[in-house]
Design a protein around this motif. Structure first.
Motif, mmCIF file in Angstrom:
data_model
loop_
_atom_site.group_PDB
_atom_site.id
_atom_site.type_symbol
_atom_site.label_atom_id
_atom_site.label_comp_id
_atom_site.label_asym_id
_atom_site.label_seq_id
_atom_site.Cartn_x
_atom_site.Cartn_y
_atom_site.Cartn_z
ATOM 1 N N TYR A 10 0.864 -1.093 0.132
ATOM 2 C CA TYR A 10 -0.092 -0.022 -0.075
ATOM 3 C C TYR A 10 0.608 1.336 -0.063
ATOM 4 C CZ TYR A 10 -3.435 -3.390 1.082
ATOM 5 O OH TYR A 10 -4.484 -4.465 1.083
ATOM 6 N N TYR A 11 0.293 2.198 -0.820
ATOM 7 C CA TYR A 11 1.121 3.631 -0.985
ATOM 8 C C TYR A 11 0.151 4.642 -0.516
ATOM 9 C CZ TYR A 11 4.930 0.559 -2.700
ATOM 10 O OH TYR A 11 5.987 -0.483 -2.635
ATOM 11 N N SER A 12 0.430 5.783 -0.272
ATOM 12 C CA SER A 12 -0.398 6.895 -0.488
ATOM 13 C C SER A 12 0.594 8.441 -1.018
ATOM 14 C CB SER A 12 -0.954 7.207 0.922
ATOM 15 O OG SER A 12 0.075 7.590 1.921
ATOM 16 N N VAL A 22 2.512 7.372 -9.418
ATOM 17 C CA VAL A 22 2.517 6.751 -10.618
ATOM 18 C C VAL A 22 3.958 6.880 -11.268
ATOM 19 C CG1 VAL A 22 1.671 7.030 -12.885
ATOM 20 C CG2 VAL A 22 0.100 7.392 -10.974
ATOM 21 N N ALA A 23 4.607 8.051 -11.030
ATOM 22 C CA ALA A 23 5.865 8.218 -11.815
ATOM 23 C C ALA A 23 7.084 7.304 -10.909
ATOM 24 C CB ALA A 23 6.214 9.666 -11.516
ATOM 25 N N GLN A 42 1.195 -4.701 -11.174
ATOM 26 C CA GLN A 42 0.150 -3.650 -11.572
ATOM 27 C C GLN A 42 0.106 -2.550 -10.297
ATOM 28 O OE1 GLN A 42 -3.266 -6.216 -11.299
ATOM 29 N NE2 GLN A 42 -3.532 -6.216 -13.578
ATOM 30 N N LEU A 43 -0.124 -1.396 -10.977
ATOM 31 C CA LEU A 43 -0.153 -0.221 -9.925
ATOM 32 C C LEU A 43 -1.958 -0.029 -10.034
ATOM 33 C CD1 LEU A 43 0.697 2.259 -8.047
ATOM 34 C CD2 LEU A 43 0.883 3.341 -10.320
ATOM 35 N N LEU A 44 -2.424 -0.031 -8.962
ATOM 36 C CA LEU A 44 -3.948 0.405 -8.724
ATOM 37 C C LEU A 44 -4.156 1.386 -7.964
ATOM 38 C CD1 LEU A 44 -4.765 -3.486 -7.295
ATOM 39 C CD2 LEU A 44 -4.762 -2.559 -9.800
ATOM 40 N N ARG A 45 -5.070 2.259 -8.514
ATOM 41 C CA ARG A 45 -5.524 3.545 -7.505
ATOM 42 C C ARG A 45 -6.784 3.508 -6.951
ATOM 43 N NH1 ARG A 45 -4.014 8.734 -10.075
ATOM 44 N NH2 ARG A 45 -4.215 7.769 -11.877
ATOM 45 N N SER A 46 -7.181 3.947 -5.771
ATOM 46 C CA SER A 46 -8.395 3.955 -5.203
ATOM 47 C C SER A 46 -9.274 4.439 -5.949
ATOM 48 C CB SER A 46 -8.293 4.212 -3.617
ATOM 49 O OG SER A 46 -9.514 4.273 -3.195
ATOM 50 N N PHE A 53 -2.998 4.374 -3.290
ATOM 51 C CA PHE A 53 -2.471 3.141 -3.962
ATOM 52 C C PHE A 53 -2.152 1.826 -3.648
ATOM 53 C CE2 PHE A 53 -1.751 7.466 -5.790
ATOM 54 C CZ PHE A 53 -2.063 7.374 -7.114
ATOM 55 N N ALA A 54 -1.879 0.763 -4.495
ATOM 56 C CA ALA A 54 -1.475 -0.311 -4.170
ATOM 57 C C ALA A 54 -0.950 -1.030 -5.347
ATOM 58 C CB ALA A 54 -2.741 -1.383 -3.674
#
Length: 102
Positions: A10-12, A22-23, A42-46, A53-54
């Motif tokens: 998990y990221y924020s 994203v970058a 895969q990068l997922l955005r809430s 992000f996850a």
């Protein structure tokens, strides 16, 4: 059971700059290509909070993931994302073995 493993981290990002995650992911992802055992990332955005992000990665097995995680390349390969880790969810990541799917 397939033996495959999925890892979620998990990221924020700040509301002012969600594109920074994203970058950073794109920089990390380029260096991860060809990593033994890594099948996909895969990068997922809430959909509920655009600053959350996850990263969901799929590995051929737990042994391959652990070998990479404990190896010398791990920290260098993921350093661009490290400052965005969301530790508010406990450890900030999960490792899951695939037990069934359709």
């Amino acid at each position: 059971m397939s033996g495959r493993v999925r890892v979620v981290v998990y990221y924020s990002a700040s509301a002012a700059d969600p594109g920074s995650v994203v970058a950073a992911y794109r920089r990390v992802n380029g260096g991860m290509r060809g990593t033994p055992g890594l099948l996909s990332s895969q990068l997922l955005r809430s959909a509920l909070d655009p600053g959350e992000f996850a990263v969901l990665s799929e590995w051929t097995g737990l042994a391959e993931f652990r070998a990479w995680e404990e190896g010398t390349q791990h920290k260098g390969q993921t350093s661009a994302l490290r400052s965005y880790r969301d530790e508010g969810r406990g450890r900030g990541y999960g490792v899951y073995e695939v037990v069934d799917e359709f």
